[in-house]
Write a protein that holds these residues in place. Structure first.
Motif, PDB file in Angstrom:
ATOM      1  N   ALA A 176       1.265  -1.314   0.020  1.00 43.05           N
ATOM      2  CA  ALA A 176       0.293  -0.037  -0.323  1.00 43.05           C
ATOM      3  C   ALA A 176       0.540   1.534   0.107  1.00 43.05           C
ATOM      4  O   ALA A 176       1.584   1.205   0.841  1.00 43.05           O
ATOM      5  CB  ALA A 176      -1.083  -0.106   1.223  1.00 43.05           C
ATOM      6  N   ILE A 177       0.995   2.397  -0.732  1.00 47.78           N
ATOM      7  CA  ILE A 177       1.476   3.319  -1.294  1.00 47.78           C
ATOM      8  C   ILE A 177       0.740   4.480  -1.285  1.00 47.78           C
ATOM      9  O   ILE A 177      -0.692   4.755  -0.898  1.00 47.78           O
ATOM     10  CB  ILE A 177       2.362   2.946  -1.753  1.00 47.78           C
ATOM     11  CG1 ILE A 177       1.447   3.526  -3.405  1.00 47.78           C
ATOM     12  CG2 ILE A 177       2.805   2.679  -1.868  1.00 47.78           C
ATOM     13  CD1 ILE A 177       2.179   4.100  -5.207  1.00 47.78           C
ATOM     14  N   ASP A 178       0.940   5.017  -0.390  1.00 42.61           N
ATOM     15  CA  ASP A 178       0.543   7.097  -0.039  1.00 42.61           C
ATOM     16  C   ASP A 178       1.805   7.835  -0.655  1.00 42.61           C
ATOM     17  O   ASP A 178       2.136   8.087  -0.740  1.00 42.61           O
ATOM     18  CB  ASP A 178       0.339   7.682   1.668  1.00 42.61           C
ATOM     19  CG  ASP A 178      -0.979   6.892   2.499  1.00 42.61           C
ATOM     20  OD1 ASP A 178      -1.173   5.608   1.689  1.00 42.61           O
ATOM     21  OD2 ASP A 178      -0.561   6.925   3.641  1.00 42.61           O
ATOM     22  N   TYR A 179       0.656   8.963  -1.835  1.00 40.78           N
ATOM     23  CA  TYR A 179       2.078   9.499  -2.012  1.00 40.78           C
ATOM     24  C   TYR A 179       1.181  10.442  -3.394  1.00 40.78           C
ATOM     25  O   TYR A 179      -0.303  11.740  -2.987  1.00 40.78           O
ATOM     26  CB  TYR A 179       2.055   8.890  -4.014  1.00 40.78           C
ATOM     27  CG  TYR A 179       0.697   8.677  -4.493  1.00 40.78           C
ATOM     28  CD1 TYR A 179       0.431  10.053  -5.585  1.00 40.78           C
ATOM     29  CD2 TYR A 179      -0.604   7.483  -5.108  1.00 40.78           C
ATOM     30  CE1 TYR A 179      -0.683   9.344  -6.261  1.00 40.78           C
ATOM     31  CE2 TYR A 179      -1.436   7.277  -5.513  1.00 40.78           C
ATOM     32  CZ  TYR A 179      -2.079   8.080  -6.908  1.00 40.78           C
ATOM     33  OH  TYR A 179      -3.180   8.255  -7.102  1.00 40.78           O
ATOM     34  N   PRO A 180       2.253  11.876  -3.066  1.00 40.45           N
ATOM     35  CA  PRO A 180       1.908  13.476  -3.121  1.00 40.45           C
ATOM     36  C   PRO A 180       1.208  13.774  -4.677  1.00 40.45           C
ATOM     37  O   PRO A 180       0.924  14.500  -4.679  1.00 40.45           O
ATOM     38  CB  PRO A 180       2.628  14.440  -2.597  1.00 40.45           C
ATOM     39  CG  PRO A 180       3.323  13.297  -3.008  1.00 40.45           C
ATOM     40  CD  PRO A 180       3.167  12.008  -2.926  1.00 40.45           C
ATOM     41  N   ASP A 181       2.364  12.827  -4.911  1.00 42.38           N
ATOM     42  CA  ASP A 181       1.971  13.418  -7.456  1.00 42.38           C
ATOM     43  C   ASP A 181       2.010  11.983  -7.696  1.00 42.38           C
ATOM     44  O   ASP A 181       2.227  11.290  -6.793  1.00 42.38           O
ATOM     45  CB  ASP A 181       2.355  14.511  -7.172  1.00 42.38           C
ATOM     46  CG  ASP A 181       4.539  14.828  -6.648  1.00 42.38           C
ATOM     47  OD1 ASP A 181       5.006  13.628  -7.407  1.00 42.38           O
ATOM     48  OD2 ASP A 181       4.341  14.808  -6.185  1.00 42.38           O
ATOM     49  N   ALA A 182       1.886  12.589  -8.828  1.00 39.94           N
ATOM     50  CA  ALA A 182       2.172  11.095 -10.095  1.00 39.94           C
ATOM     51  C   ALA A 182       3.293  10.461 -10.195  1.00 39.94           C
ATOM     52  O   ALA A 182       3.460   8.920 -10.389  1.00 39.94           O
ATOM     53  CB  ALA A 182       1.279  11.232 -11.256  1.00 39.94           C
ATOM     54  N   ASP A 183       4.305  12.104 -10.516  1.00 38.18           N
ATOM     55  CA  ASP A 183       5.964  10.920 -10.592  1.00 38.18           C
ATOM     56  C   ASP A 183       6.209  10.662  -9.406  1.00 38.18           C
ATOM     57  O   ASP A 183       7.190   9.257  -9.600  1.00 38.18           O
ATOM     58  CB  ASP A 183       6.521  12.521 -10.753  1.00 38.18           C
ATOM     59  CG  ASP A 183       6.097  13.149 -12.265  1.00 38.18           C
ATOM     60  OD1 ASP A 183       5.980  12.331 -13.270  1.00 38.18           O
ATOM     61  OD2 ASP A 183       6.702  14.344 -12.173  1.00 38.18           O
ATOM     62  N   THR A 184       5.646  11.203  -8.241  1.00 46.09           N
ATOM     63  CA  THR A 184       6.490  10.475  -6.930  1.00 46.09           C
ATOM     64  C   THR A 184       6.151   8.423  -7.078  1.00 46.09           C
ATOM     65  O   THR A 184       7.020   8.009  -6.957  1.00 46.09           O
ATOM     66  CB  THR A 184       5.671  10.983  -5.439  1.00 46.09           C
ATOM     67  OG1 THR A 184       6.521  12.101  -6.340  1.00 46.09           O
ATOM     68  CG2 THR A 184       6.862  10.551  -4.488  1.00 46.09           C
TER      69      THR A 184
END
Length: 282
Positions: free
Chosen positions: A265-273
């Motif tokens: 499971a991941i949390d991410y602030p933007d698509a590149d990350t």
């Protein structure tokens, strides 16, 4: 139905009939690079007026077909192609028995597939679209098909349904992409369909081996955690519309899937990350 359209998407053939020409013309544009379904289709969709007079006066499109939800609300004719896509989804969700069906997106590279599933708004469709710009092949947006006998992911590269702010983000990343019509004022805001990159259609009969099962969540900081096989199994039973109907073969297919892949499971602030996290995990 006075107007008809046929299309083959991966292993599934559709026939769409409509009382109006407009949705059929839009479907032909959206699926112009796809093969035509031949013979008896797997699923039939009908776009009908809610009442006979609603074909001409304030036209309202009612979804019908092999499988229906009687109380489904009609859509205005300006959203006819959305009604067709929803109807195709409905046929798959209620009628497919050949494959384990997961509400998810999937991309592939080097023969390995990443399956992304989660709640609405998790960003899986946006990620699937953007990963194409980094050399990934789109395998699926709305539904992922898992073959019970082999455990392989079969391509089902329908046009990607993008919503609201995600449309501009993907347009910036894929400036030469081809799009369907813009539909404003839908129940989910503004929707536009992105036609997959050429590789997705050229290899629409080439399966992939699942390698990574991802549960993404957009917003907040960067974080990731492993997901246990049991938790993944339960979450995927909730993401599957035909797990119960498949019986033992569905259980075996899902068990094999969650025990053979990396689960994160991941949390991410933007698509590149998110894209960098996915490539590092794989």
């Amino acid at each position: 139905m006075n107007n008809e359209f046929r299309v083959q998407v991966g292993p599934v053939g559709f026939r769409v009939g409509s009382a109006w020409r407009q949705p059929i013309d839009q479907l032909r544009m959206l699926y112009r690079d796809y093969p035509q379904a031949v013979g008896v289709p797997d699923f039939t969709v009908r776009l009908e007026p809610e009442r006979p007079w609603r074909r001409y006066v304030r036209p309202a499109v009612r979804i019908a077909g092999d499988f229906v939800i009687p109380d489904a609300a009609p859509l205005p004719l300006s959203q006819g192609v959305l009604a067709a896509e929803m109807a195709m989804n409905l046929q798959m969700a209620l009628g497919l028995r050949s494959f384990l069906l997961l509400h998810a997106a999937a991309v592939e590279r080097d023969g390995r597939a990443v399956i992304m599933t989660g709640e609405s708004g998790a960003g899986k469709s946006t990620l699937a679209a953007l990963l194409q710009a980094r050399g990934w092949r789109l395998m699926a947006d709305e539904f992922v098909l898992v073959e019970p006998s082999t455990g392989k992911v079969l391509p089902f590269p329908r046009p990607i349904s993008l919503k609201n702010a995600a449309i501009d983000v993907v347009r910036a990343a894929l400036p030469t992409a081809t799009w369907g019509p813009t539909m404003a004022g839908t129940p989910k805001g503004t929707i536009r369909h992105l036609i997959p990159e050429a590789g997705a259609l050229a290899f629409a009969q080439v399966p992939a081996t699942p390698a990574l099962l991802l549960f993404p969540r957009f917003g907040g900081g960067v974080d990731q955690r492993p997901v246990g096989a049991g938790e993944a199994f339960v979450r995927l039973t909730q993401a599957s519309t035909n797990y119960v109907g498949l019986g033992e073969s569905g259980y075996r297919a899902l068990t094999t899937l969650v025990t053979r892949v990396t689960r994160v499971a991941i949390d991410y602030p933007d698509a590149d990350t998110a894209a960098s996290m996915i490539e590092d995990l794989l």
